[in-house]
Design a protein around this motif. Sequence first.
Motif, PDB file in Angstrom:
ATOM      1  N   ALA A  43       8.284  10.288  -9.938  1.00 34.84           N
ATOM      2  CA  ALA A  43       9.292  10.112  -8.886  1.00 34.84           C
ATOM      3  C   ALA A  43       8.713   9.317  -7.716  1.00 34.84           C
ATOM      4  O   ALA A  43       9.325   8.356  -7.236  1.00 34.84           O
ATOM      5  CB  ALA A  43       9.779  11.479  -8.407  1.00 34.84           C
ATOM      6  N   ILE A  44       7.517   9.700  -7.281  1.00 32.47           N
ATOM      7  CA  ILE A  44       6.899   9.019  -6.135  1.00 32.47           C
ATOM      8  C   ILE A  44       6.571   7.568  -6.485  1.00 32.47           C
ATOM      9  O   ILE A  44       6.788   6.654  -5.685  1.00 32.47           O
ATOM     10  CB  ILE A  44       5.632   9.777  -5.687  1.00 32.47           C
ATOM     11  N   MET A  45       6.077   7.349  -7.708  1.00 29.90           N
ATOM     12  CA  MET A  45       5.740   5.985  -8.116  1.00 29.90           C
ATOM     13  C   MET A  45       6.991   5.104  -8.184  1.00 29.90           C
ATOM     14  O   MET A  45       6.969   3.930  -7.821  1.00 29.90           O
ATOM     15  CB  MET A  45       5.040   5.990  -9.483  1.00 29.90           C
ATOM     16  N   LEU A  46       8.103   5.697  -8.654  1.00 27.14           N
ATOM     17  CA  LEU A  46       9.360   4.938  -8.704  1.00 27.14           C
ATOM     18  C   LEU A  46       9.793   4.535  -7.301  1.00 27.14           C
ATOM     19  O   LEU A  46      10.236   3.412  -7.067  1.00 27.14           O
ATOM     20  CB  LEU A  46      10.454   5.769  -9.377  1.00 27.14           C
ATOM     21  N   ILE A  47       9.631   5.483  -6.367  1.00 29.06           N
ATOM     22  CA  ILE A  47       9.973   5.173  -4.973  1.00 29.06           C
ATOM     23  C   ILE A  47       9.075   4.049  -4.464  1.00 29.06           C
ATOM     24  O   ILE A  47       9.534   3.101  -3.832  1.00 29.06           O
ATOM     25  CB  ILE A  47       9.821   6.427  -4.085  1.00 29.06           C
ATOM     26  N   LEU A  48       7.777   4.167  -4.790  1.00 24.49           N
ATOM     27  CA  LEU A  48       6.818   3.161  -4.332  1.00 24.49           C
ATOM     28  C   LEU A  48       7.214   1.765  -4.818  1.00 24.49           C
ATOM     29  O   LEU A  48       7.234   0.806  -4.044  1.00 24.49           O
ATOM     30  CB  LEU A  48       5.416   3.524  -4.848  1.00 24.49           C
ATOM     31  N   VAL A  49       7.589   1.677  -6.099  1.00 30.94           N
ATOM     32  CA  VAL A  49       7.895   0.360  -6.662  1.00 30.94           C
ATOM     33  C   VAL A  49       9.306  -0.104  -6.282  1.00 30.94           C
ATOM     34  O   VAL A  49       9.487  -1.198  -5.750  1.00 30.94           O
ATOM     35  CB  VAL A  49       7.743   0.385  -8.198  1.00 30.94           C
ATOM     36  N   PHE A  50      10.311   0.732  -6.520  1.00 34.76           N
ATOM     37  CA  PHE A  50      11.695   0.269  -6.391  1.00 34.76           C
ATOM     38  C   PHE A  50      12.276   0.408  -4.985  1.00 34.76           C
ATOM     39  O   PHE A  50      13.224  -0.288  -4.647  1.00 34.76           O
ATOM     40  CB  PHE A  50      12.592   0.986  -7.401  1.00 34.76           C
ATOM     41  N   SER A  51      11.727   1.321  -4.183  1.00 37.79           N
ATOM     42  CA  SER A  51      12.266   1.443  -2.828  1.00 37.79           C
ATOM     43  C   SER A  51      11.377   0.733  -1.818  1.00 37.79           C
ATOM     44  O   SER A  51      11.842  -0.050  -1.012  1.00 37.79           O
ATOM     45  CB  SER A  51      12.397   2.914  -2.439  1.00 37.79           C
ATOM     46  N   VAL A  52      10.053   1.016  -1.885  1.00 36.75           N
ATOM     47  CA  VAL A  52       9.162   0.472  -0.862  1.00 36.75           C
ATOM     48  C   VAL A  52       8.847  -0.999  -1.122  1.00 36.75           C
ATOM     49  O   VAL A  52       9.042  -1.844  -0.257  1.00 36.75           O
ATOM     50  CB  VAL A  52       7.862   1.301  -0.786  1.00 36.75           C
ATOM     51  N   LYS A  53       8.376  -1.314  -2.341  1.00 38.95           N
ATOM     52  CA  LYS A  53       7.932  -2.692  -2.610  1.00 38.95           C
ATOM     53  C   LYS A  53       9.106  -3.638  -2.862  1.00 38.95           C
ATOM     54  O   LYS A  53       9.193  -4.708  -2.287  1.00 38.95           O
ATOM     55  CB  LYS A  53       6.973  -2.726  -3.809  1.00 38.95           C
ATOM     56  N   LEU A  54      10.022  -3.244  -3.765  1.00 40.45           N
ATOM     57  CA  LEU A  54      11.095  -4.158  -4.137  1.00 40.45           C
ATOM     58  C   LEU A  54      12.357  -3.976  -3.293  1.00 40.45           C
ATOM     59  O   LEU A  54      13.227  -4.844  -3.276  1.00 40.45           O
ATOM     60  CB  LEU A  54      11.448  -3.973  -5.626  1.00 40.45           C
ATOM     61  N   GLY A  63       0.000  12.046   0.535  1.00 36.50           N
ATOM     62  CA  GLY A  63       0.083  10.610   0.274  1.00 36.50           C
ATOM     63  C   GLY A  63       1.496  10.082   0.328  1.00 36.50           C
ATOM     64  O   GLY A  63       1.736   8.940   0.710  1.00 36.50           O
ATOM     65  N   ARG A  64       2.445  10.962  -0.047  1.00 36.38           N
ATOM     66  CA  ARG A  64       3.846  10.555  -0.052  1.00 36.38           C
ATOM     67  C   ARG A  64       4.316  10.162   1.352  1.00 36.38           C
ATOM     68  O   ARG A  64       5.145   9.276   1.516  1.00 36.38           O
ATOM     69  CB  ARG A  64       4.661  11.738  -0.573  1.00 36.38           C
ATOM     70  N   GLN A  65       3.745  10.794   2.374  1.00 38.25           N
ATOM     71  CA  GLN A  65       4.128  10.467   3.751  1.00 38.25           C
ATOM     72  C   GLN A  65       3.722   9.038   4.116  1.00 38.25           C
ATOM     73  O   GLN A  65       4.293   8.420   4.980  1.00 38.25           O
ATOM     74  CB  GLN A  65       3.448  11.419   4.754  1.00 38.25           C
ATOM     75  N   TYR A  66       2.668   8.541   3.449  1.00 33.60           N
ATOM     76  CA  TYR A  66       2.128   7.226   3.816  1.00 33.60           C
ATOM     77  C   TYR A  66       2.456   6.176   2.757  1.00 33.60           C
ATOM     78  O   TYR A  66       1.770   5.171   2.647  1.00 33.60           O
ATOM     79  CB  TYR A  66       0.615   7.330   4.024  1.00 33.60           C
ATOM     80  N   ILE A  67       3.519   6.457   2.005  1.00 37.87           N
ATOM     81  CA  ILE A  67       3.797   5.634   0.831  1.00 37.87           C
ATOM     82  C   ILE A  67       4.038   4.169   1.189  1.00 37.87           C
ATOM     83  O   ILE A  67       3.679   3.272   0.440  1.00 37.87           O
ATOM     84  CB  ILE A  67       4.997   6.233   0.060  1.00 37.87           C
ATOM     85  N   SER A  68       4.598   3.890   2.379  1.00 34.74           N
ATOM     86  CA  SER A  68       4.911   2.497   2.693  1.00 34.74           C
ATOM     87  C   SER A  68       3.690   1.747   3.227  1.00 34.74           C
ATOM     88  O   SER A  68       3.668   0.521   3.221  1.00 34.74           O
ATOM     89  CB  SER A  68       6.064   2.411   3.687  1.00 34.74           C
ATOM     90  N   THR A  69       2.643   2.470   3.675  1.00 33.42           N
ATOM     91  CA  THR A  69       1.465   1.772   4.186  1.00 33.42           C
ATOM     92  C   THR A  69       0.262   1.898   3.265  1.00 33.42           C
ATOM     93  O   THR A  69      -0.585   1.007   3.239  1.00 33.42           O
ATOM     94  CB  THR A  69       1.063   2.313   5.574  1.00 33.42           C
TER      95      THR A  69
END
Lengths: 307, 295
Positions: A148-159, B250-256
């Motif tokens: 879930a967190i990785m999906l957020i990282l890729v699809f919400s934060v990066k893309l 780590g989830r709190q800092y996910i964007s940085t």
Amino acid sequence: MTRYLVSRLIQLLVLAVIVVTIVFAAVRIVPGDPAMIMLGQIATPYEYESLKKIMGLDQPIPVQYVLFLKGLAVGDMGKSVFYGKPVMGMVVERLPATLGLAVVTMIWILLVGVPIGIYTACHQGSWADYIMRLLVYFTQAAATFWVAIMLILVFSVKLDLLPSFGSGTLAHVILPTTALGLGLVARVARFVRSGMLEVLGTDYVRTARGKGLAENRVMYGHAFRNVMIPLVTDTGLRFGWLLGGAVIVETVFSWPGLGSLTTTAVQMRDYQLVQGCVLVFALLFLVVNLLIDVSYTLIDPRIRYQK
Amino acid sequence: MTVTSRRRRHWKELAWLTKRHLAVITGVILSVVIVLLVALGPFIFTADPIAQDIDIRLTPPFLLGGNDPAHLLGTDQLGRDVLSRLLHGARLSLVIAWMSVLASAAVGIIIGLASGYYRGITDELFMRVAEAEMAFPFVVLALLLLSVLSSSPGHIIAVFIVVGWPIYSKIVRGLVLSLREEEFIIAAHAMGAHNWRIMALHLLPNLLPSVFVLCTLQFSVVIFTEAGLSFIGVGIQPPTPSWGMMLAEGRQYISTAWWLPTWPGLALMFTVLAANLVGDGLQDALNPRRRVGMA
């Protein structure tokens, strides 16, 4: 059929009573004092006594048990101390979101997993087959909440394609259901694959081919139908796993379901609410199991449950 | 036959075996690497897992945006070394997971043996409770118990035993029911062996292989649940590092800082992968229907 249903319902009732008893016993027999934990270190004895009274913990345990059962019988699961609302209402309000998540996940898993399973069964030893096998190992080893967190990282934060929390639109559903189902889709594919391999060697499949049926018809109409029963059992049993996975995935995506309610309740030590949520999870699982057993008759005409 | 050809045949056989058992071999190697890393890692990577250094907070991993070889996997929001935290977090997670798994297996074996062997009311009682417990998703029942208990490692293990035994006892009971009709058990009876003796010396050895396979598979459930509990804050408490908590932070800092939530999950993945590969391999080896070729 009626007789079978009645006996199954009685079984369900017995299990439900044990489930209720486990939930009741868990918070009272375990060596911890809920009232004390909720108040923390700074409470006065007066606050402590009155909270105990509100939660009904000042009564002897047998009396508490009877009151608990009586309450349940009329749909009363006590009051959440933290929210000040009846637990029943809160749970009922949150239930559809969780069920929706689970059902959508189930649907996409089957829609993707079954064709992959059939394809790899027909092309045993091909590159698709090997990639599938690797994927099974990796997806099963990935924690759902990490996915879930990785999906957020890729699809919400990066893309910046999909929303990372909340609910309401179709876009909100994509990431949570992907995270929840990823570990299962490969499993379904593997399950269908090995089931198909067993069936494909049988005489009736050869007959179906021999009489000139189209390959698709043989695969889906004849072979796959016989893989469906074990598949329904297996997938149905996974439904409980799915609900468990939903607890933490919902928390990651702030999905307004029963799972995120449970974690909030646990974090707030609102144990009346925890009790209610947990109870609903278990009862839900029992009901789903019953539905699966009954659904066999629809899938397989040979099973009619009569003696 | 010359020595070389014999050696060649030997190598051929080895290659065949390796190919056939690739999964389990990978699993064993991976397990050994993980255990070595966890046991010896802290002596090689000596950074203190709880020492904070705000000056170097959120340093990216070496060669992946960072340039400090002292922090190979980067640092977190308080400037703590992520690699050391991972290695130290692994210790507690692995100990908790294996102790819970082995202890629930032990409890499950005892209850399953008693149920399958004596049957009757013992059986009815234990199996109904087991079924009822299995109606709860694993993590949900653990949450319920931990909502009343303080979360010390001891309590977490105890909770996992209470939640974990049913599946073992169900499997053991099933095995005992079929084994007790076998001739060697009847023979032992006829020779006047005591019930205890039959259970401990005749039944138990036949149960252990299946139970061990189940252990390796349950390991993933337990370690995921432990990480999940720490993730939502009711598992291992700070400042002790744990993978679940590192993920949550780590989830709190996910964007940085992408590396913060990434590494603990990967660590979790490889640990579970190792156990699953070994478990699958053992299952193949023990299941005669799936065993092929060379005996």
